[in-house]
Design an enzyme around this catalytic site. Structure first.
Site, PDB file in Angstrom:
ATOM      1  N   ASP A 384      -6.275   3.182 -10.339  1.00  0.00           N
ATOM      2  CA  ASP A 384      -7.218   2.757  -9.305  1.00  0.00           C
ATOM      3  C   ASP A 384      -8.548   3.493  -9.416  1.00  0.00           C
ATOM      4  OD1 ASP A 384      -7.470   0.896  -7.372  1.00  0.00           O
ATOM      5  OD2 ASP A 384      -6.472   1.998  -5.792  1.00  0.00           O
ATOM      6  N   ASP A 437      -2.230  -2.762  -3.111  1.00  0.00           N
ATOM      7  CA  ASP A 437      -2.292  -1.707  -2.097  1.00  0.00           C
ATOM      8  C   ASP A 437      -1.161  -1.827  -1.085  1.00  0.00           C
ATOM      9  OD1 ASP A 437      -4.566  -0.629  -3.202  1.00  0.00           O
ATOM     10  OD2 ASP A 437      -5.914  -1.888  -2.041  1.00  0.00           O
TER      11      ASP A 437
END
Length: 536
Positions: A384, A437
């Protein structure tokens, strides 16, 4: 597990993993590379330009303010309505021949600096200057070295198509008036609250579904193991194939596979490639919706017979009658969404398909222990950060955010996002969260609830409550960071992973239960059959 369920689930898993991030639309654009100097240090803000043609309200354009000039009004009611006129010469690189009395002047980019155009327009009596770019993009207007930056009129950049429309109206002797203002985005939008609740609710439902299936499977194994030999126990254990467990190796491969998919999306981003992603999303969404509906309807006695009645269908194998009845409805729902996905209300169908997809994957794909969960989330954490922040230095832009927005695709972002329209935002748009997420932390949180149930732990004495609270707090911090950083895209796992993993590891060590969590993935159960039933 049926082949098609496994196949579609693996497709969905790959799709879900490529975008673990939260993205917020940029309204105020800070740019450290653009030079600043006294009188030329404004932030780059988007500007609303509503117009009136011959006394009637017309199109509202969007431009971007310059580094120089005064600060614009933030409220429409405070912005003056000003008449628009064409510059003569059109580039305004020399003093305009037409003397102005407070009109806004429309000029074209090129042949001289932005500050030269603005100074010439101000000297001629203009109240504002609208500079038309030579493309459909908006360009950041900065000051050259030693420029005269004592400019007291606002300068706005407009895209080429907006300038051409306004120029045609003025050439046709239409009376054009406009306003210039830059409304501020609210600190907190209700959409972000609903998105936060949606993410937590999805993980909560998926965790309970996964834990319920795991407990039912454990009870069945305990029943079979009662009065059975060790060989029969082993046979029954190997015969159980309702889930796909992630291994440490596959968790490590996450970074490589997900990065490859992300780069492919970045390089191939176009209308046709978005259509391919839409098809894959519809396949996964329809399968996920069918699985969720069948599981939900099976809990009602009216559908019990249909749920257990199996028929063989060529190419698809054995399918329950209930699944056959529900499947066409799910396929129709996905197709209707795909056809109308550009409509304002399409986000509802996208969220329904997306949530069903995440729920299905979370109850099929499992983390067997905290070791695998730690490796997976650690890899996702680095992935990420790299593709949101570090990729800017390699690709000159954030690869993750470009893909999430769907740049050069003609679409408002790719479909692998949960989204809710910003309800009280003057700029509109959507608050979004990447599937990753929710899915990646959800795998670990679902594991914690399975662990609690198998150990017959009370809610406060277990790990699930603290894990999901830590996830919610980490996601909340993400939205705080998103707003503090003026809407720039933020990697949510940067905040979620430390809170979620840190909570589980700390609690496990404090309770002297970390060894079971880390390697076995199951608590000690000396009398498994009785304890599992007593917890129901």
């Amino acid at each position: 597990m049926k082949f098609w369920t496994l196949f579609s689930s693996l497709i969905c898993f790959l799709i879900l993993l490529i975008l673990p991030q939260v993205y917020g639309g940029d309204i105020v654009h800070e740019d450290d590379k653009a030079p600043k100097q006294p009188g030329c240090d404004n932030s780059f803000v988007l500007v609303k330009v509503p117009t009136w043609v011959d006394g009637f309200e017309d199109v509202e354009y969007v431009g971007v303010g310059a580094r120089f000039g005064p600060t614009l009004e933030s409220k429409e009611k405070h912005a003056n309505r000003t008449k628009l006129t064409l510059a003569d010469p059109p580039d305004c690189c020399s003093p305009p021949r037409n003397k102005l009395t407070g009109e806004a002047i429309l000029v074209y980019r090129g042949n001289c600096s932005f500050t030269t155009k603005a100074n010439n327009a101000e000297d001629a009596g203009a109240s504002a200057i609208l500079i038309v770019n030579n493309s459909t993009e908006l360009f950041k207007m900065v000051c050259e070295t030693d420029a005269d930056t004592d400019i007291r009129i606002p300068a706005i950049m407009l895209p080429n198509d907006a300038g051409a429309t306004l120029e045609n109206l003025l050439y046709n002797d239409s009376s054009v008036y406009l306003q210039l203002y830059s409304p501020k985005r609210p600190a907190v939008d209700v959409a972000e609250v609903f998105l936060w609740l949606m993410a937590l609710g999805t993980i909560l439902c998926a965790s309970y579904w996964s834990a319920w299936n795991a407990r039912e499977a454990a009870i069945e194994r305990d029943k079979l193991s009662k009065d059975a030999s060790d060989e029969m126990v082993a046979a029954s254990g190997t015969g159980y194939s309702g889930f796909v467990d992630i291994s440490t190796g596959s968790a490590l491969l996450f970074v490589v596979i997900a990065s490859g998919f992300l780069v492919m999306l970045y390089k191939l981003m176009s209308v046709w490639f978005i259509d391919v992603l839409v098809v894959l999303f519809c396949i996964g969404g329809a399968e996920g919706l069918q699985t969720c509906l069948v599981a939900f309807l099976s809990s009602f006695k009216w559908f019990e017979h249909a749920a257990v009645t199996i028929v063989k269908v060529p190419f698809f194998g054995a399918i329950s009658c209930l699944a056959m009845a529900v499947s066409p409805l799910c396929i129709i729902f996905a197709v209707v969404w795909a056809v109308f996905r550009r409509e304002a209300y399409a986000w509802i169908g996208q969220d329904i398909l997306g949530i069903a997809l995440i729920l299905t994957v979370l109850q099929i794909v499992r983390v067997p222990n905290l070791k695998v969960g730690t490796v997976l989330l650690s890899c996702a954490f680095l992935y990420d950060i790299f593709w949101v922040f570090v990729s800017k230095y390699l690709f000159h832009e954030s690869v993750m955010i470009v893909v999430a927005r769907g740049d050069n695709s003609g679409e408002d972002g790719i479909p692998m996002l949960l989204k809710i329209p910003r309800m009280f935002d003057p700029w509109g748009g959507y608050s979004v969260i990447g599937f990753g997420d929710i899915l990646l932390p959800g795998l670990v949180i679902a594991f914690s609830l399975r662990y609690d149930w198998l150990g017959n732990k009370k809610i406060r004495a277990g790990y699930f409550l603290w894990a999901i609270c830590a996830y919610g707090f980490g996601l909340l911090i993400t939205y705080v960071a998103l707003n503090l950083m003026d809407g720039h895209g933020q990697p949510a796992l940067l905040y979620i992973v430390p809170f979620t993993l840190g909570t589980l590891l700390t609690l496990g060590k404090k309770r002297r239960d970390l060894k079971n969590l880390w390697s076995r993935g199951e608590p000690d159960r000396p009398c498994t059959h009785v304890r599992l039933h007593s917890s129901q």
